[in-house]
Write an enzyme that holds these catalytic residues in place. Structure first.
Site, PDB file in Angstrom:
ATOM      1  N   SER A 246       6.592   2.701  -3.145  1.00  0.00           N
ATOM      2  CA  SER A 246       5.535   1.754  -3.482  1.00  0.00           C
ATOM      3  C   SER A 246       5.303   0.853  -2.283  1.00  0.00           C
ATOM      4  O   SER A 246       5.987   0.960  -1.266  1.00  0.00           O
ATOM      5  CB  SER A 246       5.953   0.916  -4.688  1.00  0.00           C
ATOM      6  OG  SER A 246       6.940  -0.008  -4.287  1.00  0.00           O
ATOM      7  N   LYS A 247       4.369  -0.057  -2.443  1.00  0.00           N
ATOM      8  CA  LYS A 247       4.000  -0.977  -1.365  1.00  0.00           C
ATOM      9  C   LYS A 247       5.208  -1.675  -0.747  1.00  0.00           C
ATOM     10  O   LYS A 247       5.211  -2.004   0.431  1.00  0.00           O
ATOM     11  CB  LYS A 247       3.054  -2.049  -1.925  1.00  0.00           C
ATOM     12  CG  LYS A 247       1.610  -1.621  -1.958  1.00  0.00           C
ATOM     13  CD  LYS A 247       0.726  -2.651  -1.239  1.00  0.00           C
ATOM     14  CE  LYS A 247      -0.702  -2.192  -1.118  1.00  0.00           C
ATOM     15  NZ  LYS A 247      -1.449  -2.330  -2.375  1.00  0.00           N
ATOM     16  N   ARG A 248       6.230  -1.914  -1.578  1.00  0.00           N
ATOM     17  CA  ARG A 248       7.416  -2.611  -1.072  1.00  0.00           C
ATOM     18  C   ARG A 248       8.055  -1.875   0.102  1.00  0.00           C
ATOM     19  O   ARG A 248       8.742  -2.452   0.923  1.00  0.00           O
ATOM     20  CB  ARG A 248       8.460  -2.746  -2.185  1.00  0.00           C
ATOM     21  CG  ARG A 248       8.236  -3.894  -3.119  1.00  0.00           C
ATOM     22  CD  ARG A 248       9.300  -3.930  -4.184  1.00  0.00           C
ATOM     23  NE  ARG A 248       9.312  -2.670  -4.946  1.00  0.00           N
ATOM     24  CZ  ARG A 248      10.375  -1.905  -5.090  1.00  0.00           C
ATOM     25  NH1 ARG A 248      11.511  -2.248  -4.556  1.00  0.00           N
ATOM     26  NH2 ARG A 248      10.294  -0.785  -5.783  1.00  0.00           N
ATOM     27  N   GLY A 250       6.431  -0.219   2.395  1.00  0.00           N
ATOM     28  CA  GLY A 250       5.454  -0.011   3.469  1.00  0.00           C
ATOM     29  C   GLY A 250       4.209   0.580   2.831  1.00  0.00           C
ATOM     30  O   GLY A 250       4.141   0.711   1.609  1.00  0.00           O
TER      31      GLY A 250
END
Ligand code: GLU
Length: 481
Positions: A246-248, A250
């Site tokens: 996920s966005k966490r 990258g």
């Protein structure tokens, strides 16, 4: 005779492609290229509600950037509807499928009842045993209908996955899924098998999340009397904490990496290692090597871990492997965008930029970083590093030292690294300061920083005029301070 290998990438245009989508495309492409086969691009756009404008362009941009060229396509499923209807008709005629007229109200009520009673979810097969007369009547009445697959009540559906080996599913756990919707569009399962058959796909290579769809596909192939292709389900990609990517962790959108200045060859090597291993510890491969070594037997069946630091490392490697003129061509647009280089630079501006880039290539991990790494080569120094100022520029001997170095350099007839070095050292000796102090002080004066490329190389590239002006300015600053 063995059929030539044909693989496909079959994305749904539901948004910008993710890292995982493009890893799938890459593995399908690699398998085809390794076996001198063909790679096809097929856009699975039958779900009109989830269609996102611009996603096809992004999918193609990602593939092209990575060098994943397709031999056929792009095909669009929305342009092939008659093929799916024909297949559905054939399956109805052979008793493998049936028309279902259940209204959405009835289906909702059914679901609620299943939930309340805790019975298994899925269609209750209400329309499976309608008589021909009943069907005819309902059709005449104009009632909308879908086509459902008549799932066997018992037995097991198995297939041999090229990566995971034997995989089996119990049929009683699979419901009579919809193959053709009331708007005439097929669902994924039907469209996928009809196209894979029609396009003579020999190996279906896709993400592990599709594995539970595969028994349905195997049964559809059987129902059509077709042989199914080889299936290979690629391992899932997780973040370094082993959680869903996920966005966490990258960016997950592939095109972000293009925009951030990664090089395709670095991404190529990195993505290949997300699920493929040559069997030893080697991690660095050229594209050609990967094509020649790739095969499905070296694809792992455990999760692949996405590590953004590793990708940066690959990018640094790729940057250092680039011939200087190619690296310069990649960096110049960033320098232009930052206003450090004009839109139409002269030959000599370009040559200067190229020498500057050569000096910083070692430290460069991402192309846009070239701007901050080299800004002082193009712009006057507006500020000296504060720690450096305290440590070096505030010493009483700094100003005389910088002035002496300046005059010695001006007297040079050959402005090259060895003579520059000799003069800086000689000035230090004359004034009785250590060579280290002379080097740090000069570095601060000409670059404003404490770290950077080799001092003498940097002075040579900056050129006598800039260097003298900067030494004088720093001497004044030191004196004033
Ligand atoms: N359209 C599916 C996707 O978006 C394709 C799955 C498959 O390769 O069969 O991933």
């Amino acid at each position: 005779m063995n059929k030539s290998v044909r693989t496909r990438f079959a994305p749904s245009p539901t948004g910008s492609p993710h890292i995982g989508n493009i890893r799938t495309a890459l593995f399908a492409w690699l398998y085809a290229r390794h076996h001198n086969g063909q790679f096809l691009l097929r856009i699975e756009d039958t779900d009109r509600n989830r269609f996102v404008e611009g996603s096809v362009e992004q999918i193609m941009r990602a593939c092209q950037w990575l060098g994943l060229d397709w031999d056929e396509g792009p095909f669009y499923q929305s342009e092939r509807l008659p093929l799916y209807t024909q297949a559905a008709d054939q399956l109805i005629a052979s008793g493998h499928a049936y028309k279902c007229f259940c209204s959405s109200e009835r289906l909702d009520a059914m679901r609620q009842k299943q939930e309340a009673e805790g019975t298994p979810s899925g269609y209750d097969r209400h329309c499976r045993n309608l008589s021909a007369d009943e069907v005819a009547k309902l059709e005449e009445s104009g009632a909308p209908c879908v086509v459902r697959f008549a799932m066997p009540d018992e037995g097991v559906t198995s297939f041999t996955d090229a990566i995971r080996g034997e995989v089996s599913f119990e049929n009683r756990l699979l419901d009579d899924f919809v193959m053709l919707k009331s708007d005439g569009y097929p669902t994924y399962h039907l469209a996928s098998i009809v196209d894979d058959h029609d396009m003579e796909i020999t190996h279906v290579i896709r993400g592990e999340e599709w594995i539970s769809s595969t028994p349905r596909h195997v049964l559809l192939y059987e129902g059509m009397g077709w042989q199914h292709p080889v299936f290979a389900h690629l391992p899932i990609i997780l973040g370094s904490d082993r959680k869903k990517l996920s966005k966490r962790h990258g960016s997950v959108q592939f095109v972000d990496y293009i925009d951030q200045g990664y090089l395709p060859e670095a991404m190529f090597n990195f993505l290949t290692m997300l699920g493929w291993s040559p069997g030893d510890d080697r991690e660095e491969f050229s594209t050609e090597e990967i094509v020649s070594m790739f095969d499905l037997d070296k694809v792992t069946d455990h999760a692949a871990i996405f590590d953004g630091q590793k990708l940066l490392w690959y990018n640094g490697l790729a940057i250092r492997k680039k011939p200087l003129h190619e690296l310069a061509a990649l960096c110049v647009p960033h320098l232009q965008a930052a206003g450090l280089l004009s839109a139409e630079p002269s030959e000599s501006d370009l040559a200067y930029a190229q020498s500057v880039i050569a000096l910083e290539a070692e430290r460069l991990k991402l192309l846009p970083e070239i701007v901050e790494l080299t800004r002082f080569f193009f712009e006057e120094i507006s500020e000296y590093d504060s720690k450096g100022t305290k440590k070096w520029l505030s010493k009483p001997e700094s100003a005389p030292l910088l002035k002496l170095i300046s005059s010695k350099l001006q007297a040079l007839t050959d402005f090259t690294v060895p003579s520059i070095e000799a003069e800086v050292r000689a000035a230090a000796e004359e004034l009785g300061v250590g060579a280290g102090q002379a080097i740090h002080t000069t570095r601060l004066a000409v670059s404003g920083r404490l770290v950077g490329p080799g001092l003498f190389e940097m002075i040579e590239v900056l050129g006598i005029e800039r260097v003298v002006a900067r030494l004088e300015k720093a001497a004044e600053f030191a004196q004033a301070g």
